[in-house]
Motif scaffolding. Structure first.
Motif, mmCIF file in Angstrom:
data_model
loop_
_atom_site.group_PDB
_atom_site.id
_atom_site.type_symbol
_atom_site.label_atom_id
_atom_site.label_comp_id
_atom_site.label_asym_id
_atom_site.label_seq_id
_atom_site.Cartn_x
_atom_site.Cartn_y
_atom_site.Cartn_z
ATOM 1 N N THR A 1 -28.180 -2.571 12.770
ATOM 2 C CA THR A 1 -28.024 -3.233 11.472
ATOM 3 C C THR A 1 -27.451 -4.632 11.639
ATOM 4 O O THR A 1 -27.917 -5.593 11.004
ATOM 5 C CB THR A 1 -27.129 -2.391 10.554
ATOM 6 N N ASN A 2 -26.421 -4.772 12.486
ATOM 7 C CA ASN A 2 -25.842 -6.091 12.732
ATOM 8 C C ASN A 2 -26.855 -7.037 13.357
ATOM 9 O O ASN A 2 -26.909 -8.234 13.013
ATOM 10 C CB ASN A 2 -24.623 -5.958 13.642
ATOM 11 N N LYS B 1 -29.287 -8.221 10.658
ATOM 12 C CA LYS B 1 -28.723 -9.043 9.587
ATOM 13 C C LYS B 1 -28.167 -10.377 10.073
ATOM 14 O O LYS B 1 -28.282 -11.392 9.384
ATOM 15 C CB LYS B 1 -27.616 -8.273 8.867
ATOM 16 N N HIS B 2 -27.542 -10.378 11.249
ATOM 17 C CA HIS B 2 -26.732 -11.532 11.618
ATOM 18 C C HIS B 2 -27.192 -12.281 12.864
ATOM 19 O O HIS B 2 -26.774 -13.426 13.052
ATOM 20 C CB HIS B 2 -25.276 -11.092 11.837
#
Length: 406
Positions: free
Chosen positions: A332-333, A336-337
């Motif tokens: 997820t990180n 997203k980032h």
């Protein structure tokens, strides 16, 4: 468990007593040849005599100053300074002749220095006495053999001497083994953390881990509340408004359009609820196992995700749960980032632990102290595992977790 470069001291006979499990990965030194251990025991007798001479000379010279309160600290400092030099010889002897490895940066307290030398002085001199008895027994055995060769020894006397000699030999050997084990135990307690210190460290680690888990749970609850408030709740409000407009509408075509929009909004609500439920706990872990649950992560990931899962013995449920959340949060990180375009996940059983490795080709620069990674580290540490983050600027970002399965 966290790695420690130390190795426990052997008992002087090639075996290594197990230290309490601290999570530091303390390992045993390999066995050394018997002749080297024997030479180490004999050298220990000589160093014990040297310790005795030092205590006699230094104690006689510094005795009056140790009795006077004003000069006692300086005199004690001089006594300990010389004792530390003798302690260095003991450390070298244990390392060279017994293969022991001790913490390189462990500072031995003054009290432990003097206590170790005092104990070694007694055990070494006693070991020298037992070794002398063993040598005396060898001489008597030679005389017995000579008497047998000359025929001057009867069978009844020979049997008596053999029985007594066997008993004395057994007692001598057992005494040497016990003294060698005592020497190894005192060295282990002096040159490394004692059992009490290890237990105290373990208690501190468990207390810190418990507090970190509580913080991680609170952070997870806040994130769930934020997801529900900012996502699902807002969509439900929009759905209610659409249904209200459709109910008050007079134009059938306008009402149908509003109902269609409300139906699409309800589908989005169900999707977000499903995502929140998966972030709380994936039901696939209970029904299908870790491999299928990670497949669900790949299905929901917005970037290409390759998972290599090596099948092995069944994993404990807590280990599966921790491994899932490590992969899910890291993916997820990355999506997203990190501006990553691909993520590679490897899950393999290595001995008594499960190794999880996530690597993305993003821009890197991930903060290991961030809330997400801190929560993962707390979750892994609660199982005595280790989480490492390597994310240099420019990438790639690599997250590895080692989870003990025992």
């Amino acid at each position: 468990m966290r790695q420690d470069p130390t190795r426990a001291a052997s008992d002087g006979l090639g075996r290594t007593p197990r230290a309490p499990d601290t999570g530091h990965g303390r390992s045993a030194a390999p066995p050394t040849p018997w002749w080297r251990r024997g030479a180490g025991v004999l050298l220990g007798c000589l160093t014990a005599l040297l310790d005795l001479l030092y205590f006699l000379v230094a104690g006689t010279a510094l005795g009056p100053f140790l009795l006077w309160p004003r000069t006692r600290p300086d005199a004690l400092g001089l006594l300990v300074s010389g004792a530390r030099r003798l302690l260095t010889l003991e450390r070298i002897r244990r390392s060279v002749f017994f293969g022991d490895r001790f913490p390189a940066r462990y500072t031995v307290a003054d009290q432990k220095v003097l206590r170790h030398l005092a104990v070694h002085c007694r055990t070494g001199l006693l070991c020298a006495f037992v070794t002398g008895l063993l040598g005396f027994g060898v001489v008597l055995a030679g005389l017995l053999v000579t008497g047998m060769a000359r025929g001057s020894l009867g069978w009844d006397e020979l049997l008596t001497q053999v029985v007594l000699g066997g008993v004395l030999l057994f007692l001598d050997v057992q005494g040497l083994r016990s003294l060698a084990a005592l020497d190894a135990r005192t060295a282990r307690e002096c040159f490394g953390p004692s059992e009490q210190e290890l237990l105290r460290r373990r208690i501190d680690e468990l207390a810190a881990s418990r507090a970190a888990v509580v913080r991680a749970v609170d952070a997870e609850r806040r994130r769930i509340e934020r997801d529900l408030h900012d996502g699902v709740q807002q969509r439900l409000v929009a759905l209610a408004m659409l249904l209200g407009r459709a109910r008050r509408g007079r134009d059938p075509e306008r009402t149908d359009a509003l109902l269609l929009q409300a139906h699409e909004e309800s589908q989005q609500v169900l999707t977000e609820l499903r995502e929140v439920a998966w972030r709380i706990y994936p039901s696939a872990l209970d029904s299908l196992g870790l491999k299928e649950a990670l497949g669900g992560v790949a299905g929901r990931c917005g970037i290409p995700l390759r998972i290599r899962f090596e099948d092995g013995p069944p994993l404990p449920r807590l280990v599966e749960t921790a491994a899932y959340f490590v992969v899910s949060e890291a993916v997820t990180n990355a999506a997203k980032h990190s501006s990553a375009t691909a993520v590679d996940v490897q899950v393999a059983r290595t001995g008594a632990s499960l190794a999880v490795r996530i690597e993305d080709n993003g821009r890197g620069g991930a903060d290991p102290a961030g809330s997400g990674l801190t929560g993962l580290r707390s979750r892994v540490a609660a199982l005595d595992g280790v989480l490492r983050v390597d994310s240099p600027p420019g990438g790639p970002t690599t997250i590895t977790a080692e989870l003990p399965c025992a």
